[in-house]
Design an enzyme around this catalytic site. Structure first.
Site, mmCIF file in Angstrom:
data_model
loop_
_atom_site.group_PDB
_atom_site.id
_atom_site.type_symbol
_atom_site.label_atom_id
_atom_site.label_comp_id
_atom_site.label_asym_id
_atom_site.label_seq_id
_atom_site.Cartn_x
_atom_site.Cartn_y
_atom_site.Cartn_z
ATOM 1 N N TYR A 1 109.620 20.504 -0.983
ATOM 2 C CA TYR A 1 109.063 20.315 0.364
ATOM 3 C C TYR A 1 108.436 21.627 0.852
ATOM 4 C CZ TYR A 1 109.002 20.179 5.469
ATOM 5 O OH TYR A 1 108.608 20.295 6.783
HETATM 6 N N1 LIG Z 1 111.328 18.109 12.341
HETATM 7 C C1 LIG Z 1 111.397 19.380 11.973
HETATM 8 O O1 LIG Z 1 112.414 20.067 12.178
HETATM 9 C C2 LIG Z 1 110.227 20.046 11.310
HETATM 10 C C3 LIG Z 1 110.338 21.398 10.938
HETATM 11 C C4 LIG Z 1 109.261 22.002 10.322
HETATM 12 C C5 LIG Z 1 108.094 21.294 10.099
HETATM 13 N N2 LIG Z 1 108.018 19.995 10.443
HETATM 14 C C6 LIG Z 1 106.775 19.263 10.168
HETATM 15 O O2 LIG Z 1 106.314 18.712 11.388
HETATM 16 C C7 LIG Z 1 105.676 17.460 11.131
HETATM 17 C C8 LIG Z 1 106.310 16.382 11.994
HETATM 18 O O3 LIG Z 1 107.703 16.309 11.676
HETATM 19 P P1 LIG Z 1 108.615 15.122 12.234
HETATM 20 O O4 LIG Z 1 110.009 15.593 12.136
HETATM 21 O O5 LIG Z 1 108.064 14.638 13.525
HETATM 22 O O6 LIG Z 1 108.384 14.028 11.095
HETATM 23 P P2 LIG Z 1 108.267 12.447 11.180
HETATM 24 O O7 LIG Z 1 108.563 11.929 9.811
HETATM 25 O O8 LIG Z 1 109.058 11.900 12.315
HETATM 26 O O9 LIG Z 1 106.731 12.207 11.505
HETATM 27 C C9 LIG Z 1 105.728 12.257 10.538
HETATM 28 C C10 LIG Z 1 104.792 11.074 10.752
HETATM 29 O O10 LIG Z 1 103.712 11.185 9.814
HETATM 30 C C11 LIG Z 1 103.379 9.888 9.358
HETATM 31 N N3 LIG Z 1 102.698 10.038 8.065
HETATM 32 C C12 LIG Z 1 103.203 10.605 6.940
HETATM 33 N N4 LIG Z 1 102.286 10.594 5.964
HETATM 34 C C13 LIG Z 1 101.169 10.009 6.479
HETATM 35 C C14 LIG Z 1 99.885 9.715 5.950
HETATM 36 N N5 LIG Z 1 99.551 9.978 4.679
HETATM 37 N N6 LIG Z 1 98.972 9.111 6.763
HETATM 38 C C15 LIG Z 1 99.300 8.818 8.063
HETATM 39 N N7 LIG Z 1 100.500 9.079 8.601
HETATM 40 C C16 LIG Z 1 101.424 9.658 7.816
HETATM 41 C C17 LIG Z 1 104.705 9.155 9.276
HETATM 42 O O11 LIG Z 1 104.552 7.749 9.320
HETATM 43 C C18 LIG Z 1 105.456 9.704 10.494
HETATM 44 O O12 LIG Z 1 105.277 8.874 11.627
HETATM 45 C C19 LIG Z 1 105.825 17.191 9.635
HETATM 46 O O13 LIG Z 1 104.644 17.599 8.996
HETATM 47 C C20 LIG Z 1 106.984 18.078 9.243
HETATM 48 O O14 LIG Z 1 106.919 18.465 7.889
HETATM 49 C C21 LIG Z 1 109.059 19.350 11.048
#
Ligand SMILES: NC(=O)c1ccc[n+]([C@@H]2O[C@H](COP(=O)([O-])OP(=O)(O)OC[C@H]3O[C@@H](n4cnc5c(N)ncnc54)[C@H](O)[C@@H]3O)[C@@H](O)[C@H]2O)c1
Length: 297
Positions: free
Chosen positions: A135
């Site tokens: 990841y």
């Molecule tokens: N939650 C955390 O603590 C955290 C920390 C660091 C980075 N991030 C990054 O922040 C972003 C949001 O995180 P989150 O926790 O809200 O995740 P999440 O899984 O709740 O949201 C991600 C969304 O992206 C959509 N998605 C994924 N691939 C897709 C594609 N190919 N086309 C269209 N939609 C797509 C999914 O359906 C989902 O609704 C992510 O990129 C994650 O890697 C999150």
């Protein structure tokens, strides 16, 4: 806003709408976790259902793109690896390509996972990345792809390294969500490792503020991390106080790719954008607990 039906994206979309912006969400509602939760997250938002890794993308007419879609979670070795390549690296390359072509600024959601077990703490942006999980590797690859589009095609892109984000509607696979849910339902909690892993926990509304400030006037790469570093065991005890119940913990082997510690150095974003995390851990945990307790009742 890509990933607008997700945890962070839905909060960001809400805040932008409340600020008077027109927001269009792009999301394919992956089955990584309960679709019903994503449908609920996106209830008040216009969402185009498309897969960034496949479908044509057109950002012309937009002021900016928040690119939050992706596949989260450090458990990314083994058979799930292609998913991380597709939903993070390939999807992001297509977003950057379209944004460069359409002349639109992008704020990209990268992760503290790019640091892995970092050389030093607190960890500043210039630290050499050493991701411990596929990841983290995929997020670092996205950062490099973004930089390549910036160099070769003038893409205007901001890289935000979010540190463990928590709050209401948190992704169900994340530790706080699992702890709160286990307490609210009286079920056991599976703890991977000894619970000494600690994180710079970051409340979701602080992440939202940082993301908007970055879109408005940021430049380069910023850590977006909270001030409160606590271990999982400490977090469990804080949640137990809120729930007024003891958590039944089942110890499991440490997960591959899990790192011991994160702690964000945030002086760059403080001095450039005036952003600092504002939500004390106690308040953020209370909000997450209240939401969880209400949603299971
Ligand atoms: N939650 C955390 O603590 C955290 C920390 C660091 C980075 N991030 C990054 O922040 C972003 C949001 O995180 P989150 O926790 O809200 O995740 P999440 O899984 O709740 O949201 C991600 C969304 O992206 C959509 N998605 C994924 N691939 C897709 C594609 N190919 N086309 C269209 N939609 C797509 C999914 O359906 C989902 O609704 C992510 O990129 C994650 O890697 C999150």
């Amino acid at each position: 806003m890509t990933g607008a039906a997700g945890f962070i994206g839905s909060h960001l979309a809400e805040a932008l709408q409340a600020g008077g912006h027109d927001v269009v969400g792009l999301d394919c509602f992956t089955d990584f976790y309960d679709r019903a939760l994503k449908e609920e997250n996106a209830r008040d938002l216009e969402v185009l259902r498309l897969d960034l890794a496949d479908d044509p993308l057109d950002f012309s007419g937009f002021d900016g793109v928040f690119h939050l879609a992706g596949q989260g979670g450090a458990l990314s070795f083994g058979s799930v690896f292609p998913l991380y390549l597709r939903l993070n690296v390939l999807a992001s390359q297509r977003v950057f390509e379209a944004a460069a072509r359409d002349g639109v600024r992008v704020v990209f959601a990268s992760s503290s996972s790019v640091y892995g077990d970092a050389e030093g703490y607190p960890t500043a942006e210039e630290t050499v990345p050493a991701p411990a999980s596929p990841y983290g590797v995929s997020k670092l690859a996205c950062e490099h792809v973004a930089a390549a589009y910036a160099r070769s095609f003038g893409l205007d892109v901001l890289l935000l390294r979010y540190f463990s984000v928590y709050g209401p509607r948190q992704r169900p696979d994340m530790a706080f969500a699992r702890i709160a849910r286990a307490l609210a339902t009286g079920r056991p909690f599976e703890l991977y490792g000894d619970g000494g892993q600690s994180r710079s926990w970051t409340y979701v509304s602080d992440v939202v503020e940082a993301s908007i400030a970055a879109m408005e006037s940021g430049r380069g790469t910023y850590n977006v991390g909270g001030n409160d570093e606590v271990s999982l065991l400490e977090a469990i005890s804080l949640f137990e106080d809120l729930a007024q119940r003891q958590l039944e913990v089942r110890i499991r082997a440490e997960a591959d790719g899990d790192h011991r510690r994160t702690r964000a150095e945030t002086s760059r974003i403080r001095s450039d954008l005036g952003w600092e995390p504002r939500t004390p851990l106690a308040d953020g945990l209370q909000a997450q607990w209240d939401w969880t307790a209400a949603s299971v009742s």
